[in-house]
Design a protein around this motif. Sequence first.
Motif, PDB file in Angstrom:
ATOM      1  N   GLU A 235       0.825  -1.205   0.000  1.00 17.88           N
ATOM      2  CA  GLU A 235       0.000   0.000   0.000  1.00 17.88           C
ATOM      3  C   GLU A 235       0.863   1.260   0.000  1.00 17.88           C
ATOM      4  N   ASP A 236       1.986   1.245   0.697  1.00 17.33           N
ATOM      5  CA  ASP A 236       2.906   2.382   0.667  1.00 17.33           C
ATOM      6  C   ASP A 236       3.504   2.561  -0.729  1.00 17.33           C
ATOM      7  N   PHE A 237       3.886   1.460  -1.335  1.00 19.22           N
ATOM      8  CA  PHE A 237       4.448   1.496  -2.684  1.00 19.22           C
ATOM      9  C   PHE A 237       3.415   2.010  -3.683  1.00 19.22           C
ATOM     10  N   ARG A 238       2.194   1.509  -3.566  1.00 23.35           N
ATOM     11  CA  ARG A 238       1.116   1.939  -4.469  1.00 23.35           C
ATOM     12  C   ARG A 238       0.840   3.425  -4.309  1.00 23.35           C
ATOM     13  N   ALA A 239       0.819   3.916  -3.060  1.00 21.10           N
ATOM     14  CA  ALA A 239       0.565   5.339  -2.824  1.00 21.10           C
ATOM     15  C   ALA A 239       1.656   6.201  -3.438  1.00 21.10           C
ATOM     16  N   SER A 240       2.905   5.741  -3.381  1.00 20.62           N
ATOM     17  CA  SER A 240       3.997   6.520  -3.966  1.00 20.62           C
ATOM     18  C   SER A 240       3.882   6.570  -5.487  1.00 20.62           C
ATOM     19  N   LEU A 241       3.423   5.491  -6.104  1.00 19.92           N
ATOM     20  CA  LEU A 241       3.253   5.484  -7.559  1.00 19.92           C
ATOM     21  C   LEU A 241       2.079   6.352  -7.995  1.00 19.92           C
ATOM     22  N   ASN A 242       1.097   6.499  -7.116  1.00 23.70           N
ATOM     23  CA  ASN A 242      -0.090   7.283  -7.457  1.00 23.70           C
ATOM     24  C   ASN A 242       0.073   8.773  -7.173  1.00 23.70           C
ATOM     25  N   LYS A 243       1.233   9.186  -6.638  1.00 23.88           N
ATOM     26  CA  LYS A 243       1.440  10.605  -6.344  1.00 23.88           C
ATOM     27  C   LYS A 243       1.528  11.455  -7.600  1.00 23.88           C
ATOM     28  N   LYS A 244       1.953  10.837  -8.702  1.00 22.76           N
ATOM     29  CA  LYS A 244       2.095  11.570  -9.960  1.00 22.76           C
ATOM     30  C   LYS A 244       1.234  10.910 -11.026  1.00 22.76           C
ATOM     31  N   PRO A 245      -0.093  11.045 -10.888  1.00 20.36           N
ATOM     32  CA  PRO A 245      -0.968  10.418 -11.887  1.00 20.36           C
ATOM     33  C   PRO A 245      -0.901  11.155 -13.214  1.00 20.36           C
ATOM     34  N   ALA A 246      -1.061  10.422 -14.293  1.00 18.54           N
ATOM     35  CA  ALA A 246      -1.110  11.009 -15.635  1.00 18.54           C
ATOM     36  C   ALA A 246      -2.488  10.739 -16.219  1.00 18.54           C
ATOM     37  N   PRO A 247      -2.968  11.626 -17.099  1.00 21.84           N
ATOM     38  CA  PRO A 247      -4.309  11.424 -17.672  1.00 21.84           C
ATOM     39  C   PRO A 247      -4.474  10.062 -18.331  1.00 21.84           C
ATOM     40  N   GLU A 248      -3.400   9.580 -18.973  1.00 19.97           N
ATOM     41  CA  GLU A 248      -3.492   8.301 -19.672  1.00 19.97           C
ATOM     42  C   GLU A 248      -3.277   7.117 -18.741  1.00 19.97           C
ATOM     43  N   HIS A 249      -2.904   7.373 -17.476  1.00 23.54           N
ATOM     44  CA  HIS A 249      -2.662   6.315 -16.517  1.00 23.54           C
ATOM     45  C   HIS A 249      -3.638   6.434 -15.350  1.00 23.54           C
ATOM     46  N   PRO A 250      -4.639   5.560 -15.257  1.00 23.03           N
ATOM     47  CA  PRO A 250      -5.550   5.630 -14.103  1.00 23.03           C
ATOM     48  C   PRO A 250      -4.811   5.296 -12.818  1.00 23.03           C
ATOM     49  N   LYS A 251      -5.366   5.724 -11.695  1.00 19.19           N
ATOM     50  CA  LYS A 251      -4.750   5.413 -10.414  1.00 19.19           C
ATOM     51  C   LYS A 251      -4.689   3.905 -10.215  1.00 19.19           C
ATOM     52  N   LEU A 252      -3.578   3.456  -9.696  1.00 19.60           N
ATOM     53  CA  LEU A 252      -3.380   2.026  -9.479  1.00 19.60           C
ATOM     54  C   LEU A 252      -4.176   1.552  -8.268  1.00 19.60           C
ATOM     55  N   THR A 253      -4.909   0.487  -8.443  1.00 21.88           N
ATOM     56  CA  THR A 253      -5.558  -0.194  -7.330  1.00 21.88           C
ATOM     57  C   THR A 253      -4.708  -1.404  -6.954  1.00 21.88           C
ATOM     58  N   LEU A 254      -5.179  -2.186  -6.028  1.00 18.85           N
ATOM     59  CA  LEU A 254      -4.430  -3.369  -5.632  1.00 18.85           C
ATOM     60  C   LEU A 254      -4.448  -4.448  -6.703  1.00 18.85           C
ATOM     61  N   LEU A 255      -5.529  -4.495  -7.509  1.00 19.83           N
ATOM     62  CA  LEU A 255      -5.702  -5.612  -8.440  1.00 19.83           C
ATOM     63  C   LEU A 255      -4.572  -5.766  -9.460  1.00 19.83           C
TER      64      LEU A 255
END
Length: 427
Positions: A235-255
Motif C-alpha cells: 500500500e505504501d508502494f502503491r501510494a507513492s506510484l499514485n502521487k504523480k498520476p497522468a491522464p493516460e494512466h488511471p490510479k493504481l488499485t491493488l488488483l
Amino acid sequence: MGERSVKLPDIGEGIAEAELVEWHVKVGDLVREDDLLATVMTDKASVEIPSPLAGEISWVGAQIGEAVAIGSTLVKLKVAGDDASEPADEAPAKDVAVPSAVAKAEAPDARPAPAARVHPAAIEARPAITSAVRRAPGEKPLASPAIRLKAREAGVDLRQVHGTGPAGRITHEDIDAFLSRGPALLHGRGMSPKTAVTDVKVVGLRRRIAEKMALSKSRIPHITIIEEVNVSPLEDFRASLNKKPAPEHPKLTLLPFLMRAMAKALAEQPALNALYDDAAGIVHQHAGIHIGIATQTPSGLVVPVVKHVEARDLRDCSIELNRLAHRAREGTATREELTGSTITITSLGALGGLATTPVINHPEVAIVGVNKIAVRPVWDGTQFVPCKMMNLSSSFDHRVIDGWDAAVFVQRLKELLENPATIFVDP
C-alpha cells in the motif's frame, strides 16, 4: 384494418433461438413505429426488438423465460391504412444491432416516429403525467437496469413514478421529473405489517449466472484456503506510484499488483492456469495467462477477461482492467472480451468481509478472492504494531489440484504481495 405479424429477426452469430427476458408491450397496447416490443437474450447478449410499424398489439407469442426461434412470430399487430395491405406473414423485421453482454441503458422513447406512421388513437391513449401512479398490487414498473440503478441511488421508489415511455416504461426524464416535484411522495405511512409476496422469475443473465453457479458447485469439489497478507509495504508502494498520476494512466488499485503476482506464481505452477474438461478427462494447461475479473453490473455479475497478463506490465494491466470494467458496466463489452479466461479474481473491495468462499468459474481450476483491507495489530517479535492486513480466499478444483500445490500457490502470492519489489524482479 388488418393484422400483421412481426417475427423475431436474425440477430447474428448463427443463433437459432433466443430467450425472451422482457415484454415491453401487452395485448391491447397501441405502439408506434420503433417502439420497443420485447428484449431477448442469447448467451450474454441482450437485444431490444423494435416494432417495424404502428398498430395495436393483438397477440403475443411467448412468455418470459421461453426460447423463441429465429423467424417465428413474436407479436401480431392490428394495423390500419397502407400497413394493412401487406400479407400478415410478410411483415418486415427491423434490422437489429446486437449489443453486448448487458442491455444498453438508453431511453426507449428517444427515437420519435414520423407523425404519418402513428395510429390516431395512439396519442390519445398516452396518459398525462400525474402526481401519483396507481399500479396493480405486485405489478413491476418497466425500467432498464440503468434506470433502476439511478432510482436506487436517488432513493426513489419506481412504483411511484409514472412512465412516459412505450407501455409505461420509465425513462431518465421521468426520474428527473419525479425528483423535481420534491419529497412529498416519499413519505412513509408508519410501521405496518406487510403481506405482499412478489414472484420474480429467474430469466436472462440472472438465470445464466444461476446455471453457472449450480454447475460449478455440483461438479467441482472445492477446497478453499484463506491466508492473511500484510499489505502495508504494498500500500505504501502503491501510494507513492499514485502521487504523480497522468491522464493516460488511471490510479493504481491493488488488483494490477495481484495480477502481476499471479502471473509470476502461475509461471512456477502452470497446472493452476488451466481448464478441466471432466467429460474427456483432460486438463488443458495454458501458457497464456488470461485473468477473468468478476465485475458487478446493473444486470448482474459478468467476467471480463484481461488477456495475456504475462505480457503486460503494471500500468498496462491497470489500463486494460479499467477499460474492461467500464465496458462491462456500461453494457458495451463484446463476447470476445467476456470469454477465454483461464483463472479468475473475485473482489468485493471495501465491501468485502474478513473471508469469503469463492466459487470456481467452471471449467477453470482456481479462483483468487480478495477481501477488504483492515488495520490490525501484528506481533513483530517484540511488540504489536499496526499493519494493513488483507485476507486472500482462494478456491481450487480438488479433483486436479492437491491441497499441497494449492497451499504452495497461496504462500507464493503472500510472499510476493508482502514484498512488492520482488514482483518486478526476474528470477
